[in-house]
Scaffold this motif. Structure first.
Motif, PDB file in Angstrom:
ATOM      1  N   ASP A  99       0.829  -1.204   0.000  1.00 41.70           N
ATOM      2  CA  ASP A  99       0.000   0.000   0.000  1.00 41.70           C
ATOM      3  C   ASP A  99       0.864   1.254   0.000  1.00 41.70           C
ATOM      4  OD1 ASP A  99      -2.669  -0.886  -0.095  1.00 41.70           O
ATOM      5  OD2 ASP A  99      -2.675  -1.351   2.033  1.00 41.70           O
ATOM      6  N   ASP A 100       1.879   1.295   0.853  1.00 43.69           N
ATOM      7  CA  ASP A 100       2.704   2.495   0.960  1.00 43.69           C
ATOM      8  C   ASP A 100       3.423   2.794  -0.349  1.00 43.69           C
ATOM      9  OD1 ASP A 100       1.931   2.799   3.581  1.00 43.69           O
ATOM     10  OD2 ASP A 100       3.767   1.953   4.440  1.00 43.69           O
ATOM     11  N   THR A 122       2.617   1.792  -3.400  1.00 43.34           N
ATOM     12  CA  THR A 122       1.653   2.151  -4.445  1.00 43.34           C
ATOM     13  C   THR A 122       1.104   3.558  -4.221  1.00 43.34           C
ATOM     14  OG1 THR A 122       1.058  -0.194  -4.604  1.00 43.34           O
ATOM     15  CG2 THR A 122      -0.403   1.369  -5.680  1.00 43.34           C
ATOM     16  N   ASP A 123       0.793   3.892  -2.979  1.00 42.49           N
ATOM     17  CA  ASP A 123       0.330   5.252  -2.680  1.00 42.49           C
ATOM     18  C   ASP A 123       1.373   6.291  -3.081  1.00 42.49           C
ATOM     19  OD1 ASP A 123      -2.105   4.461  -1.628  1.00 42.49           O
ATOM     20  OD2 ASP A 123      -1.389   4.432   0.450  1.00 42.49           O
ATOM     21  N   LYS A 158      -7.122   2.200  -5.939  1.00 40.59           N
ATOM     22  CA  LYS A 158      -6.472   3.475  -5.664  1.00 40.59           C
ATOM     23  C   LYS A 158      -6.602   4.440  -6.849  1.00 40.59           C
ATOM     24  CE  LYS A 158      -3.267   1.487  -2.279  1.00 40.59           C
ATOM     25  NZ  LYS A 158      -3.781   2.242  -1.121  1.00 40.59           N
ATOM     26  N   SER A 159      -6.526   3.906  -8.060  1.00 41.91           N
ATOM     27  CA  SER A 159      -6.685   4.760  -9.232  1.00 41.91           C
ATOM     28  C   SER A 159      -8.117   5.257  -9.362  1.00 41.91           C
ATOM     29  CB  SER A 159      -6.272   3.995 -10.496  1.00 41.91           C
ATOM     30  OG  SER A 159      -6.326   4.830 -11.634  1.00 41.91           O
ATOM     31  N   ARG A 216      -5.419  -3.667  -6.033  1.00 48.05           N
ATOM     32  CA  ARG A 216      -4.924  -2.509  -5.269  1.00 48.05           C
ATOM     33  C   ARG A 216      -4.808  -1.282  -6.185  1.00 48.05           C
ATOM     34  NH1 ARG A 216      -1.167  -4.830  -2.810  1.00 48.05           N
ATOM     35  NH2 ARG A 216      -1.982  -4.698  -0.684  1.00 48.05           N
ATOM     36  N   CYS A 217      -4.215  -1.477  -7.346  1.00 43.94           N
ATOM     37  CA  CYS A 217      -4.041  -0.351  -8.275  1.00 43.94           C
ATOM     38  C   CYS A 217      -5.380   0.137  -8.829  1.00 43.94           C
ATOM     39  CB  CYS A 217      -3.096  -0.752  -9.402  1.00 43.94           C
ATOM     40  SG  CYS A 217      -1.387  -0.963  -8.860  1.00 43.94           S
ATOM     41  N   ALA A 266       0.978   9.212  -5.912  1.00 37.61           N
ATOM     42  CA  ALA A 266       1.184  10.612  -5.529  1.00 37.61           C
ATOM     43  C   ALA A 266       2.240  11.259  -6.416  1.00 37.61           C
ATOM     44  CB  ALA A 266       1.594  10.695  -4.056  1.00 37.61           C
TER      45      ALA A 266
END
Length: 259
Positions: A61-62, A64-65, A128-129, A124-125, A69
């Motif tokens: 998560d970190d 990818t975030d 988040k996207s 996950r992607c 960003a």
């Protein structure tokens, strides 16, 4: 969706199918961010296409975030996501040693890693996207964004040793329609490509006689697929506004044998 001027993220964009797709998007005027763990190759592709490279581990998560960003700071909120990051080591569910007849089962850590990279990493992607896409105003077409995932014909024709890989890719196929339905009210489309045997770095590292044999097994055309052919379909799925919730084989009509 006209990709010209839009921002796009391509995971696994430093090589193979992802690199071809990043090039194709950039050639049509998109601003492209490449997510990959291979810093040298990722930066090289980014320089080539005038994009940006973001180091990304899709199992974290970190990481990818941080990648999203960084990409958004450089090229803005993406409306396009192409998921190409993936791995495919093989092992049989149970195997017998030729030396001493001892029995061993599939290494569970490896099984989990494949699921985490291919399936969970893809989701996950997507999540988040899409969370960023929903903050955007719709385009003239009414769309906010479009997502393309990469599964494999192994999702349907898994071979010996591909239990984990097939499970991960079958999961991507299985979640495509539910995610498209989840996002339908937000005007975000989701589709998945199931490539057959393609000229990826993994395949091109094999002996030439093996490559020739694999190509000959394809009904037509009798060759391995070329990454730009994947990119052509990925772009069509982005550009055609009526494609949604679909899983499409791109394989020259091959149906994989057990081995």
């Amino acid at each position: 969706m006209d990709v010209n001027g839009l921002s796009a993220v391509v995971t696994g964009g430093a090589s193979g199918l992802g690199a071809a797709t990043a090039r194709a998007l950039a050639a049509k005027g998109a601003k492209v961010a490449i997510f990959d763990l291979n810093v040298e190759a990722g930066e090289a592709i980014a320089r080539e296409i005038g994009g940006v490279y973001c180091e990304a581990n899709v199992t974290s998560d970190d990481s990818t975030d941080a990648a999203f960003a960084s990409a958004r700071a450089a090229i803005g909120q993406e409306r396009i996501l192409i998921n190409c990051a993936g791995i495919g080591p093989a092992a049989k569910t149970v195997s017998r040693s030729r030396e001493d007849g001892s029995i061993k089962h599939y290494p569970m850590a490896q099984f989990n890693t494949i699921i985490q990279v291919n399936l969970v990493g893809t989701f996950r992607c997507i999540a988040k996207s899409a969370a960023g896409m929903v903050t955007l105003d719709p385009l003239e077409s009414g769309e906010r964004g479009a997502i393309v995932n990469t599964a494999s014909v192994a999702a349907e024709d898994g071979q010996v040793g591909q239990a984990a890989y097939s499970a991960s890719k079958g999961g991507i196929v299985g979640m495509t329609l539910p995610i498209a339905r989840d996002l339908m009210g937000e005007a975000i489309r989701v589709n998945t490509i199931l490539p057959g045997i393609f000229e990826t770095p993994l395949m091109l590292g094999m002996p030439q006689n093996v490559i020739d044999s694999l190509g000959a097994s394809v009904p037509f055309p009798k060759r391995l697929g070329k990454p730009p052919e994947y990119a052509m379909l990925a772009l069509h799925l982005i550009e055609n506004p009526y494609f949604n919730g679909e899983d499409i084989r791109l394989d020259g009509a091959i149906r994989m044998a057990p081995r």
